[in-house]
Design a protein around this motif. Sequence first.
Motif, mmCIF file in Angstrom:
data_model
loop_
_atom_site.group_PDB
_atom_site.id
_atom_site.type_symbol
_atom_site.label_atom_id
_atom_site.label_comp_id
_atom_site.label_asym_id
_atom_site.label_seq_id
_atom_site.Cartn_x
_atom_site.Cartn_y
_atom_site.Cartn_z
ATOM 1 N N LEU A 287 -4.607 7.597 -8.430
ATOM 2 C CA LEU A 287 -4.088 8.813 -9.071
ATOM 3 C C LEU A 287 -5.170 9.880 -9.165
ATOM 4 O O LEU A 287 -4.959 11.032 -8.773
ATOM 5 C CB LEU A 287 -3.557 8.486 -10.471
ATOM 6 N N TYR B 115 -12.228 7.153 -9.544
ATOM 7 C CA TYR B 115 -11.325 7.613 -8.499
ATOM 8 C C TYR B 115 -11.496 6.748 -7.251
ATOM 9 O O TYR B 115 -12.510 6.094 -7.054
ATOM 10 C CB TYR B 115 -11.603 9.081 -8.155
ATOM 11 N N ASN B 116 -10.481 6.767 -6.403
ATOM 12 C CA ASN B 116 -10.539 6.059 -5.133
ATOM 13 C C ASN B 116 -11.016 7.039 -4.061
ATOM 14 O O ASN B 116 -10.412 8.099 -3.884
ATOM 15 C CB ASN B 116 -9.160 5.496 -4.786
ATOM 16 N N TRP C 7 -0.720 6.525 -3.047
ATOM 17 C CA TRP C 7 -1.985 6.032 -3.585
ATOM 18 C C TRP C 7 -1.884 5.452 -4.986
ATOM 19 O O TRP C 7 -2.613 4.515 -5.313
ATOM 20 C CB TRP C 7 -3.043 7.134 -3.555
ATOM 21 N N TRP C 8 -1.029 5.996 -5.841
ATOM 22 C CA TRP C 8 -0.951 5.507 -7.220
ATOM 23 C C TRP C 8 -0.435 4.074 -7.288
ATOM 24 O O TRP C 8 -1.069 3.220 -7.918
ATOM 25 C CB TRP C 8 -0.108 6.464 -8.052
ATOM 26 N N PRO C 9 0.670 3.746 -6.611
ATOM 27 C CA PRO C 9 1.093 2.332 -6.659
ATOM 28 C C PRO C 9 0.105 1.391 -5.956
ATOM 29 O O PRO C 9 -0.039 0.238 -6.339
ATOM 30 C CB PRO C 9 2.438 2.334 -5.926
ATOM 31 N N TRP C 10 -0.546 1.883 -4.911
ATOM 32 C CA TRP C 10 -1.426 1.032 -4.117
ATOM 33 C C TRP C 10 -2.762 0.784 -4.821
ATOM 34 O O TRP C 10 -3.240 -0.358 -4.878
ATOM 35 C CB TRP C 10 -1.648 1.693 -2.753
ATOM 36 N N LYS C 11 -3.390 1.820 -5.366
ATOM 37 C CA LYS C 11 -4.726 1.690 -5.954
ATOM 38 C C LYS C 11 -4.755 1.923 -7.459
ATOM 39 O O LYS C 11 -5.823 1.909 -8.061
ATOM 40 C CB LYS C 11 -5.697 2.669 -5.278
ATOM 41 N N GLY C 12 -3.614 2.182 -8.079
ATOM 42 C CA GLY C 12 -3.555 2.354 -9.532
ATOM 43 C C GLY C 12 -4.145 3.681 -9.989
ATOM 44 O O GLY C 12 -4.073 4.692 -9.298
ATOM 45 N N ILE C 13 -4.744 3.654 -11.182
ATOM 46 C CA ILE C 13 -5.308 4.875 -11.781
ATOM 47 C C ILE C 13 -6.396 5.510 -10.903
ATOM 48 O O ILE C 13 -6.437 6.731 -10.770
ATOM 49 C CB ILE C 13 -5.835 4.581 -13.204
#
Length: 166
Positions: A66, A126-127, A57-63
């Motif tokens: 995370l 947040y995502n 999720w961090w590389p895909w959607k960023g902060i």
Amino acid sequence: MSTNDENELPESPDPADSGVDQASLDAADDPAAPLRAGLAYGLKGLGILIVAGLLIWWPWKGIPGLWGVLVGAGIGGGFILVTVITILLTSKASPTIVMGSLMGGFLVKVIIVIGVTATIKDMDFYNKGALVSMLLGAIVLVLGGELYGVLKTQQSYVVPESRDDK
């Protein structure tokens, strides 16, 4: 003529002589050992899930990805792990205190989850996909880890002798 020698119990063998590790015997006689093993496996499962979630999720959607991973894993994993910790902390108490602690703890956990989700509902730090996937994953993995830990723990047991009460 009968002597008292025939009524004496035979000496029990020394565990050290039979090649059995004393620490293993102590662990097998500890009633809280399955819970501690379940807690350990649950924490390991939660740690693996957090690392996997962060790698996805961090590389895909960023902060936001995370934060979704951390909040979702915290809510899902914390909800389940607090129950085991409560049981371990009250394991030597009376059944009434254990049940009161579990029911009170459950009520507090539900209030906290409702409060956290109501607070962050309209926020965008947040995502939501990351949060939901980690929440569900944490519940499944932590419960599965705890189940595995409990089932894997070896416990000694005694089968009572059958009595004829005629």
